[in-house]
Design a protein around this motif. Structure first.
Motif, PDB file in Angstrom:
ATOM      1  N   CYS A 257       0.833  -1.204   0.000  1.00 45.27           N
ATOM      2  CA  CYS A 257       0.000   0.000   0.000  1.00 45.27           C
ATOM      3  C   CYS A 257       0.869   1.255   0.000  1.00 45.27           C
TER       4      CYS A 257
ATOM      5  N   SER B 182      -4.235   1.152  -1.794  1.00 45.77           N
ATOM      6  CA  SER B 182      -5.012   0.138  -1.076  1.00 45.77           C
ATOM      7  C   SER B 182      -5.053  -1.180  -1.847  1.00 45.77           C
TER       8      SER B 182
ATOM      9  N   GLU C 291      -9.911   3.137  -1.821  1.00 45.39           N
ATOM     10  CA  GLU C 291     -10.835   2.366  -0.985  1.00 45.39           C
ATOM     11  C   GLU C 291     -12.243   2.371  -1.575  1.00 45.39           C
TER      12      GLU C 291
ATOM     13  N   THR D 123      -4.808  -0.589   3.566  1.00 42.17           N
ATOM     14  CA  THR D 123      -4.706   0.752   3.013  1.00 42.17           C
ATOM     15  C   THR D 123      -3.630   1.570   3.724  1.00 42.17           C
TER      16      THR D 123
ATOM     17  N   TYR E  95      -4.975  -0.465   8.362  1.00 37.22           N
ATOM     18  CA  TYR E  95      -4.373   0.746   7.809  1.00 37.22           C
ATOM     19  C   TYR E  95      -3.006   1.025   8.423  1.00 37.22           C
TER      20      TYR E  95
END
Length: 167
Positions: free
Chosen positions: A14, A31, A58, A81, A103
Protein backbone atom coordinates in the motif's frame (compact mmCIF):
# COMPACT_ATOMS: atom_id res chain seq x y z
CA UNK A 1 -5.88 -7.84 16.77
CA UNK A 2 -2.14 -7.25 16.46
CA UNK A 3 -0.69 -6.78 13.00
CA UNK A 4 1.30 -9.79 11.78
CA UNK A 5 3.97 -10.14 9.10
CA UNK A 6 1.36 -10.82 6.40
CA UNK A 7 -0.50 -7.65 7.35
CA UNK A 8 2.73 -5.65 7.28
CA UNK A 9 3.66 -7.08 3.87
CA UNK A 10 0.33 -5.98 2.42
CA UNK A 11 0.65 -2.57 4.06
CA UNK A 12 4.12 -2.16 2.57
CA UNK A 13 2.56 -2.69 -0.88
CA UNK A 14 0.00 0.00 0.00
CA UNK A 15 2.87 2.38 0.78
CA UNK A 16 4.41 1.53 -2.62
CA UNK A 17 1.08 2.35 -4.29
CA UNK A 18 0.92 5.61 -2.33
CA UNK A 19 4.41 6.46 -3.61
CA UNK A 20 3.29 5.65 -7.18
CA UNK A 21 0.31 7.99 -6.74
CA UNK A 22 2.53 10.79 -5.46
CA UNK A 23 5.05 10.27 -8.27
CA UNK A 24 2.14 10.63 -10.71
CA UNK A 25 1.06 13.93 -9.14
CA UNK A 26 -1.67 12.52 -6.92
CA UNK A 27 -2.25 12.35 -3.19
CA UNK A 28 -0.26 9.51 -1.56
CA UNK A 29 -2.78 6.77 -0.83
CA UNK A 30 -2.84 3.14 -1.94
CA UNK A 31 -5.01 0.14 -1.08
CA UNK A 32 -5.41 -3.61 -1.64
CA UNK A 33 -8.31 -6.04 -1.41
CA UNK A 34 -7.19 -9.47 -0.20
CA UNK A 35 -9.54 -12.45 -0.20
CA UNK A 36 -9.89 -15.07 2.53
CA UNK A 37 -7.20 -17.26 0.93
CA UNK A 38 -4.65 -14.42 0.95
CA UNK A 39 -4.86 -13.60 -2.76
CA UNK A 40 -4.72 -9.93 -3.74
CA UNK A 41 -7.87 -9.48 -5.81
CA UNK A 42 -7.67 -5.74 -6.52
CA UNK A 43 -5.28 -2.87 -5.91
CA UNK A 44 -5.42 0.79 -6.68
CA UNK A 45 -4.06 4.19 -5.71
CA UNK A 46 -5.48 7.68 -5.40
CA UNK A 47 -6.57 9.24 -8.70
CA UNK A 48 -8.01 12.60 -7.61
CA UNK A 49 -5.57 14.92 -9.39
CA UNK A 50 -7.97 15.54 -12.28
CA UNK A 51 -10.66 16.97 -10.00
CA UNK A 52 -12.83 13.98 -9.03
CA UNK A 53 -12.25 13.86 -5.28
CA UNK A 54 -14.19 10.56 -5.00
CA UNK A 55 -11.48 8.59 -6.81
CA UNK A 56 -10.00 7.11 -3.64
CA UNK A 57 -8.63 3.56 -3.86
CA UNK A 58 -10.84 2.37 -0.98
CA UNK A 59 -13.94 3.58 -2.82
CA UNK A 60 -12.74 1.83 -6.00
CA UNK A 61 -12.33 -1.38 -3.98
CA UNK A 62 -15.89 -1.09 -2.67
CA UNK A 63 -17.26 -0.61 -6.21
CA UNK A 64 -15.16 -3.42 -7.68
CA UNK A 65 -16.04 -5.87 -4.92
CA UNK A 66 -19.77 -5.15 -5.24
CA UNK A 67 -19.56 -6.12 -8.92
CA UNK A 68 -17.08 -8.99 -8.71
CA UNK A 69 -17.53 -10.76 -5.37
CA UNK A 70 -20.42 -12.47 -3.65
CA UNK A 71 -21.64 -11.04 -0.34
CA UNK A 72 -19.96 -13.94 1.48
CA UNK A 73 -16.63 -13.30 -0.29
CA UNK A 74 -16.83 -9.59 0.55
CA UNK A 75 -17.52 -10.32 4.20
CA UNK A 76 -14.32 -12.33 4.67
CA UNK A 77 -12.07 -10.09 2.54
CA UNK A 78 -9.61 -7.64 4.05
CA UNK A 79 -8.88 -4.14 2.79
CA UNK A 80 -5.35 -2.93 3.44
CA UNK A 81 -4.71 0.75 3.01
CA UNK A 82 -1.95 3.27 3.52
CA UNK A 83 -4.28 5.66 5.36
CA UNK A 84 -7.40 5.13 7.42
CA UNK A 85 -10.56 5.38 5.33
CA UNK A 86 -12.19 8.77 5.04
CA UNK A 87 -15.91 8.95 5.94
CA UNK A 88 -16.96 8.42 2.29
CA UNK A 89 -14.83 5.31 1.92
CA UNK A 90 -15.75 3.90 5.33
CA UNK A 91 -19.43 4.21 4.43
CA UNK A 92 -18.92 2.57 1.03
CA UNK A 93 -16.95 -0.25 2.69
CA UNK A 94 -19.78 -0.87 5.16
CA UNK A 95 -22.57 -0.58 2.57
CA UNK A 96 -21.06 -3.27 0.31
CA UNK A 97 -20.34 -5.55 3.27
CA UNK A 98 -16.56 -5.77 3.16
CA UNK A 99 -14.73 -7.27 6.13
CA UNK A 100 -11.66 -6.21 8.08
CA UNK A 101 -9.77 -2.97 7.42
CA UNK A 102 -6.06 -2.65 8.18
CA UNK A 103 -4.37 0.75 7.81
CA UNK A 104 -0.82 2.08 8.08
CA UNK A 105 -1.58 5.57 9.44
CA UNK A 106 -4.70 6.93 11.08
CA UNK A 107 -6.83 9.87 10.07
CA UNK A 108 -5.85 11.52 13.35
CA UNK A 109 -2.15 11.18 12.49
CA UNK A 110 -2.69 12.66 9.03
CA UNK A 111 -4.77 15.52 10.44
CA UNK A 112 -2.02 16.33 12.96
CA UNK A 113 0.65 16.30 10.26
CA UNK A 114 -1.40 18.58 7.98
CA UNK A 115 -2.00 21.00 10.85
CA UNK A 116 1.69 20.99 11.77
CA UNK A 117 2.57 21.84 8.16
CA UNK A 118 0.10 24.74 8.08
CA UNK A 119 -2.26 23.13 5.56
CA UNK A 120 -5.97 23.91 5.57
CA UNK A 121 -8.48 21.36 6.80
CA UNK A 122 -10.18 19.27 4.14
CA UNK A 123 -13.82 19.84 3.16
CA UNK A 124 -15.03 16.79 5.15
CA UNK A 125 -14.46 16.26 8.85
CA UNK A 126 -11.84 13.66 9.62
CA UNK A 127 -13.46 10.83 11.57
CA UNK A 128 -12.31 7.38 12.62
CA UNK A 129 -13.78 4.45 10.72
CA UNK A 130 -15.46 3.27 13.92
CA UNK A 131 -17.44 6.52 14.06
CA UNK A 132 -18.85 5.89 10.57
CA UNK A 133 -19.24 2.11 10.60
CA UNK A 134 -18.98 0.91 14.20
CA UNK A 135 -19.38 -2.79 13.37
CA UNK A 136 -16.32 -3.08 11.13
CA UNK A 137 -13.22 -4.86 12.40
CA UNK A 138 -10.38 -2.34 12.13
CA UNK A 139 -6.66 -2.66 12.86
CA UNK A 140 -4.00 0.01 12.71
CA UNK A 141 -1.96 2.06 12.69
CA UNK A 142 1.33 0.32 11.87
CA UNK A 143 4.09 2.25 13.68
CA UNK A 144 6.70 0.58 11.45
CA UNK A 145 5.34 2.47 8.43
CA UNK A 146 4.65 5.85 10.03
CA UNK A 147 7.94 7.48 8.97
CA UNK A 148 7.54 6.39 5.34
CA UNK A 149 3.97 7.65 5.16
CA UNK A 150 4.82 10.91 6.92
CA UNK A 151 7.59 11.54 4.38
CA UNK A 152 5.22 10.90 1.45
CA UNK A 153 2.55 13.20 2.86
CA UNK A 154 5.13 15.87 3.64
CA UNK A 155 6.41 15.69 0.07
CA UNK A 156 2.82 16.12 -1.13
CA UNK A 157 2.25 19.04 1.26
CA UNK A 158 5.35 20.85 -0.03
CA UNK A 159 4.25 20.26 -3.63
CA UNK A 160 0.71 21.42 -2.89
CA UNK A 161 1.93 24.61 -1.28
CA UNK A 162 4.27 25.33 -4.18
CA UNK A 163 1.42 24.81 -6.64
CA UNK A 164 -1.02 26.90 -4.60
CA UNK A 165 -3.32 23.90 -4.18
CA UNK A 166 -5.50 23.29 -1.15
CA UNK A 167 -5.26 19.48 -1.40
Amino acid sequence: MALNDIDLGHLERCVELAREALDDGDEPFGSLLVDATGVVRFEDRNRVKDGDQTRHPEFAIARWSAEQLTPDERGVATVYTSGEHCPMCAAAHAWVGLGRIVYAVSSAQLTTWRTDWGLPAGPVQSLAISQIAPGLPVDGPAPQLQASMRQLHHRHAIGSRAAGSEH
